[in-house]
Design a protein around this motif. Sequence first.
Motif, PDB file in Angstrom:
ATOM      1  N   UNK A 116      -2.027  -3.875  15.737  1.00 11.49           N
ATOM      2  CA  UNK A 116      -3.087  -4.356  14.860  1.00 11.49           C
ATOM      3  C   UNK A 116      -2.780  -5.812  14.522  1.00 11.49           C
ATOM      4  N   UNK A 117      -3.599  -6.712  15.032  1.00 12.49           N
ATOM      5  CA  UNK A 117      -3.340  -8.136  14.874  1.00 12.49           C
ATOM      6  C   UNK A 117      -3.812  -8.718  13.538  1.00 12.49           C
ATOM      7  N   UNK A 118      -4.441  -7.899  12.705  1.00 14.11           N
ATOM      8  CA  UNK A 118      -5.015  -8.505  11.504  1.00 14.11           C
ATOM      9  C   UNK A 118      -5.317  -7.455  10.427  1.00 14.11           C
ATOM     10  N   UNK A 119      -4.506  -7.454   9.381  1.00 12.74           N
ATOM     11  CA  UNK A 119      -4.862  -6.675   8.192  1.00 12.74           C
ATOM     12  C   UNK A 119      -4.431  -7.480   6.979  1.00 12.74           C
ATOM     13  N   UNK A 120      -4.935  -7.090   5.815  1.00 11.61           N
ATOM     14  CA  UNK A 120      -4.667  -7.860   4.603  1.00 11.61           C
ATOM     15  C   UNK A 120      -3.561  -7.226   3.764  1.00 11.61           C
ATOM     16  N   UNK A 121      -2.531  -8.008   3.529  1.00 10.68           N
ATOM     17  CA  UNK A 121      -1.450  -7.604   2.636  1.00 10.68           C
ATOM     18  C   UNK A 121      -1.859  -7.991   1.219  1.00 10.68           C
ATOM     19  N   UNK A 122      -1.962  -7.003   0.346  1.00 15.14           N
ATOM     20  CA  UNK A 122      -2.356  -7.281  -1.036  1.00 15.14           C
ATOM     21  C   UNK A 122      -1.558  -6.399  -1.990  1.00 15.14           C
ATOM     22  N   UNK A 123      -1.774  -6.631  -3.251  1.00 17.61           N
ATOM     23  CA  UNK A 123      -1.231  -5.752  -4.273  1.00 17.61           C
ATOM     24  C   UNK A 123      -1.903  -4.385  -4.171  1.00 17.61           C
ATOM     25  N   UNK A 124      -1.318  -3.376  -4.817  1.00 14.29           N
ATOM     26  CA  UNK A 124      -1.979  -2.088  -4.918  1.00 14.29           C
ATOM     27  C   UNK A 124      -3.016  -2.118  -6.026  1.00 14.29           C
ATOM     28  N   UNK A 125      -4.019  -1.273  -5.890  1.00 18.90           N
ATOM     29  CA  UNK A 125      -5.089  -1.214  -6.890  1.00 18.90           C
ATOM     30  C   UNK A 125      -5.091   0.169  -7.545  1.00 18.90           C
ATOM     31  N   UNK A 126      -4.948   0.196  -8.860  1.00 16.27           N
ATOM     32  CA  UNK A 126      -4.830   1.468  -9.583  1.00 16.27           C
ATOM     33  C   UNK A 126      -6.071   2.337  -9.457  1.00 16.27           C
ATOM     34  N   UNK A 127      -7.222   1.734  -9.178  1.00 17.96           N
ATOM     35  CA  UNK A 127      -8.459   2.521  -9.092  1.00 17.96           C
ATOM     36  C   UNK A 127      -8.748   3.010  -7.670  1.00 17.96           C
ATOM     37  N   UNK A 128      -7.824   2.759  -6.734  1.00 19.13           N
ATOM     38  CA  UNK A 128      -8.053   3.200  -5.361  1.00 19.13           C
ATOM     39  C   UNK A 128      -7.618   4.652  -5.204  1.00 19.13           C
ATOM     40  N   UNK A 129      -8.594   5.530  -5.062  1.00 20.55           N
ATOM     41  CA  UNK A 129      -8.313   6.968  -5.051  1.00 20.55           C
ATOM     42  C   UNK A 129      -7.634   7.436  -3.769  1.00 20.55           C
ATOM     43  N   UNK A 130      -7.627   6.604  -2.741  1.00 19.20           N
ATOM     44  CA  UNK A 130      -6.978   6.994  -1.491  1.00 19.20           C
ATOM     45  C   UNK A 130      -5.475   7.153  -1.695  1.00 19.20           C
ATOM     46  N   UNK A 131      -4.898   6.292  -2.540  1.00 19.13           N
ATOM     47  CA  UNK A 131      -3.435   6.321  -2.668  1.00 19.13           C
ATOM     48  C   UNK A 131      -2.911   6.293  -4.103  1.00 19.13           C
ATOM     49  N   UNK A 132      -3.785   6.214  -5.116  1.00 20.79           N
ATOM     50  CA  UNK A 132      -3.281   5.969  -6.472  1.00 20.79           C
ATOM     51  C   UNK A 132      -2.520   7.141  -7.101  1.00 20.79           C
ATOM     52  N   UNK A 133      -2.525   8.327  -6.460  1.00 19.84           N
ATOM     53  CA  UNK A 133      -1.790   9.466  -7.000  1.00 19.84           C
ATOM     54  C   UNK A 133      -0.433   9.660  -6.323  1.00 19.84           C
TER      55      UNK A 133
END
Length: 322
Positions: free
Chosen positions: A37-54
Amino acid sequence: MKNIVSKIIALFLIFTTSSIVAQNNIDEFLKNQPIIDMHFHITKGYADNEIYNQRKVNIDSARIDWIIEDYNKNNVVLALGGGTLKYAEMYVETDSLFWGGLVFPCMKTVEQDEPCYKEFFNELELREIYKTGKLKILGESMFNYYGIPPTDKRLEPYWKIAEEFNIPIGIHADIGPPPERVNNEERPNYNPVFANPELLKPILEKHPNLKIYLLHYGGGYSEQAIELMKLYPQIYCEVSAVSLFMPKEIWEPNVKKLFSEGLGNRLMFASDYFGTVRKHIEIIYNIDWLTEKEKRDIYYNNAARFLNLSESKIKEHQNKVN
């Protein structure tokens, strides 16, 4: 009425069966197929993101965990991501799956760029950051979102250091959304004109060995991208996001032209948006005029060549998906 119901049921079964067959076909194709994968965005985590926030108390680690799991599930063996210094270093320290680097410039007004302590680094600072080899790329370029051309003097240190250390640079090279759709509070000076690849020519005349990959090929600046790639054999491209959000009737002919111009061996895979890896994989797989070899080259081989991966690293990647 009975005949109509029967026809609807029959059509549903045909559609369901064909979907299952298509899914089985791509899964079979992807067996033992490594992907870069030549391109993805590295960012902080987001508390409201239900995919991974638990997953974890630490929301940043939770985001990284989910990304690694998603990549492993989809045979991605290497992922190039850009972000602010804090998070670029965090990702590369977490897992060798990631090649991280700096977005340039970062923007203090943009939430995704937090923490952006310094929008532009000078040459000395960039040399200190990159000489360790911990960070391996630069990008995504954000100068068009910042509202400046690539020839702005504040960007010269980035070009100089990238050439000196042979660092791959991901350049945003599509028109992108119209200015009225961009958040004016975050990006008040956004100008899509500055994403035109033609504007890189003065940079490449001064730094002819820059290793550039053009992001979001297939959209509005496709002709300019092709002309630049003809002039510089070290310039490659990827088709992420454009292939996801634009009508196929627009971007696919541009991809086909890339191949007709003899440049198809410089097209690479990328996902760009969080959680879209599988969808982007399917988009490439479903381009019916591509040969099996061309698809495999897009998924891995073209990027491996662009990145000068060693034979041992390529073998390691292959073993990872076997």
